[in-house]
Design an enzyme around this catalytic site. Structure first.
Site, PDB file in Angstrom:
ATOM      1  N   LYS A  77       4.740  -4.229   0.748  1.00  0.00           N
ATOM      2  CA  LYS A  77       3.951  -5.138  -0.101  1.00  0.00           C
ATOM      3  C   LYS A  77       3.704  -4.553  -1.498  1.00  0.00           C
ATOM      4  O   LYS A  77       3.855  -5.237  -2.493  1.00  0.00           O
ATOM      5  CB  LYS A  77       2.632  -5.451   0.609  1.00  0.00           C
ATOM      6  CG  LYS A  77       1.684  -6.368  -0.135  1.00  0.00           C
ATOM      7  CD  LYS A  77       0.676  -7.028   0.788  1.00  0.00           C
ATOM      8  CE  LYS A  77       0.030  -6.079   1.756  1.00  0.00           C
ATOM      9  NZ  LYS A  77      -0.903  -5.120   1.126  1.00  0.00           N
ATOM     10  N   THR A  79       5.512  -2.295  -2.956  1.00  0.00           N
ATOM     11  CA  THR A  79       6.825  -2.237  -3.611  1.00  0.00           C
ATOM     12  C   THR A  79       7.175  -3.590  -4.231  1.00  0.00           C
ATOM     13  O   THR A  79       7.627  -3.661  -5.376  1.00  0.00           O
ATOM     14  CB  THR A  79       7.907  -1.830  -2.578  1.00  0.00           C
ATOM     15  OG1 THR A  79       7.511  -0.581  -2.000  1.00  0.00           O
ATOM     16  CG2 THR A  79       9.276  -1.690  -3.215  1.00  0.00           C
ATOM     17  N   ARG A 100      -4.598  -1.119  -6.061  1.00  0.00           N
ATOM     18  CA  ARG A 100      -5.609  -0.176  -5.570  1.00  0.00           C
ATOM     19  C   ARG A 100      -5.109   1.260  -5.730  1.00  0.00           C
ATOM     20  O   ARG A 100      -3.913   1.500  -5.808  1.00  0.00           O
ATOM     21  CB  ARG A 100      -5.885  -0.422  -4.082  1.00  0.00           C
ATOM     22  CG  ARG A 100      -6.567  -1.736  -3.798  1.00  0.00           C
ATOM     23  CD  ARG A 100      -6.634  -2.018  -2.313  1.00  0.00           C
ATOM     24  NE  ARG A 100      -5.304  -2.135  -1.727  1.00  0.00           N
ATOM     25  CZ  ARG A 100      -5.043  -2.021  -0.432  1.00  0.00           C
ATOM     26  NH1 ARG A 100      -6.010  -1.793   0.412  1.00  0.00           N
ATOM     27  NH2 ARG A 100      -3.811  -2.155   0.028  1.00  0.00           N
ATOM     28  N   LYS A 111       1.281   7.642   5.713  1.00  0.00           N
ATOM     29  CA  LYS A 111       2.003   7.002   4.626  1.00  0.00           C
ATOM     30  C   LYS A 111       2.782   7.986   3.747  1.00  0.00           C
ATOM     31  O   LYS A 111       3.893   7.706   3.325  1.00  0.00           O
ATOM     32  CB  LYS A 111       1.027   6.233   3.724  1.00  0.00           C
ATOM     33  CG  LYS A 111       0.664   4.859   4.262  1.00  0.00           C
ATOM     34  CD  LYS A 111      -0.099   4.084   3.223  1.00  0.00           C
ATOM     35  CE  LYS A 111      -0.342   2.652   3.674  1.00  0.00           C
ATOM     36  NZ  LYS A 111      -1.049   1.873   2.663  1.00  0.00           N
ATOM     37  N   ALA A 279      -8.903  -2.596   3.855  1.00  0.00           N
ATOM     38  CA  ALA A 279      -8.915  -4.053   4.057  1.00  0.00           C
ATOM     39  C   ALA A 279      -9.323  -4.453   5.464  1.00  0.00           C
ATOM     40  O   ALA A 279      -9.623  -5.609   5.696  1.00  0.00           O
ATOM     41  CB  ALA A 279      -7.545  -4.633   3.733  1.00  0.00           C
ATOM     42  N   PHE A 307      -3.121  -5.130   3.719  1.00  0.00           N
ATOM     43  CA  PHE A 307      -2.646  -5.654   5.007  1.00  0.00           C
ATOM     44  C   PHE A 307      -2.169  -7.107   4.910  1.00  0.00           C
ATOM     45  O   PHE A 307      -1.692  -7.529   3.873  1.00  0.00           O
ATOM     46  CB  PHE A 307      -3.710  -5.467   6.098  1.00  0.00           C
ATOM     47  CG  PHE A 307      -4.054  -4.029   6.370  1.00  0.00           C
ATOM     48  CD1 PHE A 307      -3.053  -3.082   6.565  1.00  0.00           C
ATOM     49  CD2 PHE A 307      -5.368  -3.599   6.424  1.00  0.00           C
ATOM     50  CE1 PHE A 307      -3.358  -1.751   6.808  1.00  0.00           C
ATOM     51  CE2 PHE A 307      -5.686  -2.262   6.673  1.00  0.00           C
ATOM     52  CZ  PHE A 307      -4.677  -1.354   6.863  1.00  0.00           C
ATOM     53  N   PHE A 387      16.249  -5.388   3.569  1.00  0.00           N
ATOM     54  CA  PHE A 387      16.605  -4.036   4.009  1.00  0.00           C
ATOM     55  C   PHE A 387      18.118  -3.979   4.236  1.00  0.00           C
ATOM     56  O   PHE A 387      18.750  -4.998   4.535  1.00  0.00           O
ATOM     57  CB  PHE A 387      15.882  -3.684   5.333  1.00  0.00           C
ATOM     58  CG  PHE A 387      14.480  -3.191   5.140  1.00  0.00           C
ATOM     59  CD1 PHE A 387      14.136  -1.876   5.426  1.00  0.00           C
ATOM     60  CD2 PHE A 387      13.487  -4.039   4.659  1.00  0.00           C
ATOM     61  CE1 PHE A 387      12.835  -1.420   5.258  1.00  0.00           C
ATOM     62  CE2 PHE A 387      12.184  -3.592   4.490  1.00  0.00           C
ATOM     63  CZ  PHE A 387      11.860  -2.278   4.781  1.00  0.00           C
ATOM     64  N   TRP A 415      13.284  -2.650  -4.105  1.00  0.00           N
ATOM     65  CA  TRP A 415      13.339  -1.232  -3.741  1.00  0.00           C
ATOM     66  C   TRP A 415      14.611  -0.604  -4.317  1.00  0.00           C
ATOM     67  O   TRP A 415      14.583   0.464  -4.894  1.00  0.00           O
ATOM     68  CB  TRP A 415      13.321  -1.081  -2.210  1.00  0.00           C
ATOM     69  CG  TRP A 415      13.159   0.354  -1.759  1.00  0.00           C
ATOM     70  CD1 TRP A 415      12.009   0.999  -1.478  1.00  0.00           C
ATOM     71  CD2 TRP A 415      14.218   1.318  -1.578  1.00  0.00           C
ATOM     72  NE1 TRP A 415      12.259   2.309  -1.127  1.00  0.00           N
ATOM     73  CE2 TRP A 415      13.609   2.531  -1.181  1.00  0.00           C
ATOM     74  CE3 TRP A 415      15.606   1.288  -1.708  1.00  0.00           C
ATOM     75  CZ2 TRP A 415      14.336   3.701  -0.907  1.00  0.00           C
ATOM     76  CZ3 TRP A 415      16.334   2.442  -1.441  1.00  0.00           C
ATOM     77  CH2 TRP A 415      15.698   3.631  -1.045  1.00  0.00           C
TER      78      TRP A 415
END
Length: 562
Positions: A77, A79, A100, A111, A279, A307, A387, A415
């Site tokens: 998200k 990205t 954020r 992460k 969140a 999220f 992907f 990406w």
């Protein structure tokens, strides 16, 4: 056959990217050196004078990026948010991204970083992921100063007659540390304080984080801090920061942290990164001050909420936008074929295999989130974050599913390609925004009872059948109305993995009941938290933390952030 090239890691891409001095980025949105407070060459804060000056300017259009329920397969998200901002810039639009700040807990835990990925990242990636401009340290300090002042009040005679068994304020730190969830303080005799049970929250779960992110300015911040409930007295009445008389000191700790931070993407698009409440515990959006500043500096603002749409977007639209008088224009719902296959019942280890049946089954999750966003009166676009493992047939099947349901959709390859990979999404958004005007409205009235508000979210956003309230929660409903808190919005603390309160129920579960075990007043932030399931306010580290791969080379460059 050509030679297969090695895929670079996010940190390698970031470190090999050219970064412009931040004053040059500022110039592209009409700011001068005098408008900034510099933190080195590549980071700056907007001064109070600048924020004041911007208030008279016309506001740009706000686009919210959200997602389906997240899975371990990853949706990307952040990205997509960064790539979409770069795409808007690429097609000649004046755009500012609002994000954020990453928390060190998830960075060191799972992460490894939270600044986008591939060629859609914000820079300087290492600094943003680590200490950045010190905002989180300031929030942690303010949080713990309040805890220290509260314990000192008990030690010095307890004039407010605080019941030490009913203290609700916890200490905090910005790391995952399960050993600190429940602690006992004040042991060691009379001079060491008053013994009591305590605990730690991760900094992003602190109410001070939520307060900072919803404050409209310094004075509003002080007023909100004063309203924070820290305990109850022996008559079971709330005791606030204002009762302790320490809101001024806490505001002093936060006087610089409250200013939004300006950075840039790999493609030199300006980005304001500020604040970061969780969140699934708080409202999961960057600060109101950053979003508003971004809307004054750009014709378009690309922002995100944490999220899936059942958490971050719901809270952006029911809490943040209402509180700050923001009018979002459109929403992007990020999905991936991999995640949809997981929602359709495929194990993570089997995601590399083509499975159109599972994709079709998992599509129900996208559909529900699209219905939710539409119920807020907002146009939307589904962004398929592509992907390399996605097959041609799977992509085709997903596009057909969207077409059948009249859902605007665009493939994104940000990406791999940066802004160029998001141009289709940007154009689709502009088309949707021109066609259908935003008719944004929250889903409930503030005059509704707390119980009605919770039921509205459960039924309209989660697709649940009903809500059950524990005996404790029922008692709190009566108390909160009595204290005058009944007109506040609700902030649902729920698992991010499912529309229900059971993380194992993927896809689009039906006929489920959500259980609210207790409520937590966040009166400073301006909402009532409804706790469901088993949501942790202090996460633990995984068996193999991302920290094990982190290091620094002899030149001081970070290694292992990803």
């Amino acid at each position: 056959m050509g030679v297969k090239t090695m895929v670079k890691s996010d940190i390698e891409i970031a470190q090999q990217s050219h970064i412009n001095p931040i004053k040059e980025i500022a110039e592209t949105i009409g700011l001068t050196e005098d408008d900034l407070e510099f933190y080195g060459k590549y980071k700056a804060k907007l001064s109070f004078e600048t924020l004041k000056k911007l208030q008279t300017k016309e506001s740009g259009k706000i686009i919210l990026v959200t997602a389906i329920n997240p899975t371990p397969a990853g949706e990307g998200k952040s990205t997509v948010t960064v790539g979409l901002g770069d795409a808007f810039k690429k097609i000649g639009k004046k755009v500012v991204i609002a994000l954020r700040e990453p928390s060190l807990g998830p960075v060191m835990g799972i992460k490894g970083g939270a600044t986008g990925g591939g060629y859609s990242q914000v820079l300087p990636m290492e600094e943003i992921n680590l200490h950045f401009t010190g905002d989180f340290h300031a929030i942690t300090t303010a949080n713990n100063a309040l805890a220290a002042l509260l314990d000192n009040h008990l030690q010095q005679g307890n004039q407010l007659q605080i019941d030490q068994r009913r203290i609700v304020w916890k200490r905090s730190m910005d790391l995952n540390d399960r050993a600190l969830r429940k602690v006992v303080v004040g042991l060691g005799g009379p001079v060491q304080g008053v013994p009591r049970e305590d605990g730690f929250d991760i900094t992003v779960a602190s109410e001070i984080m939520a307060v900072l992110c919803l404050a409209s300015g310094l004075q509003d911040l002080k007023k909100r801090l004063a309203r924070i409930v820290v305990a109850y007295n022996i008559n079971k009445q709330p005791v606030t920061v204002g009762d302790l008389g320490v809101e001024g000191a806490l505001t002093l700790f936060l006087k610089d942290a409250v200013k939004p931070n300006l950075v840039q993407t790999i493609e030199h698009t300006p980005a304001l990164i500020h604040g970061g409440p969780f969140a699934n515990i708080a409202h999961g959006c960057n600060s109101v001050m950053a979003t508003k500043a971004a809307s004054k500096l750009g014709d378009y603002v690309i922002t995100e909420a944490g999220f899936g749409a059942d958490l971050g977007a719901e809270k952006f639209l029911n809490i943040k936008a209402r509180s700050a008088n923001l009018k979002p224009e459109a929403v992007v719902i990020v999905t991936t074929i991999r995640a949809l296959k997981m929602h359709g019942g495929v194990a993570k280890s089997d995601l590399g295999q083509e499975n159109i049946a599972a994709l079709e089954a998992g599509f129900a999750n996208v559909e529900k989130h699209a219905e939710t966003i539409s119920s807020f009166g907002l146009p939307l676009v589904i962004a398929v974050n592509k992907f390399v493992t996605d097959t041609e047939q799977e992509v085709k099947a997903l596009l057909v599913l969207c077409e059948k349901k009249n859902l605007p959709v665009a493939l994104t390859e940000v990406w791999e390609k940066g802004g160029a990979g998001g141009v289709d999404l940007a154009n689709k958004l502009l088309e949707v925004m021109e066609k259908g005007e935003s008719n944004y409205h929250p889903l409930y009235e503030l005059s509704d009872s707390i119980e009605e508000k919770v039921r509205t979210v459960v039924q309209k956003v989660y697709g649940g059948k009903d809500v059950e309230f524990s005996t404790k929660a029922r008692k709190q409903l009566v108390e909160f109305e009595k204290f005058g808190w009944g007109n506040l919005p609700v902030c649902m603390a729920k698992t991010q993995y499912s529309l229900s309160d059971d993380p194992g129920k993927l896809g689009r579960p039906e006929n489920f009941t959500i259980t609210v075990r207790e409520f937590k007043p966040s009166i400073g932030a301006g909402f009532i938290v409804a706790l469901t399931g088993d949501v942790m306010t202090m996460p633990g580290l995984p068996k193999v933390p991302a920290a094990l791969k982190m290091d620094v080379d002899e030149n001081g460059n970070a290694v292992g952030l990803f």
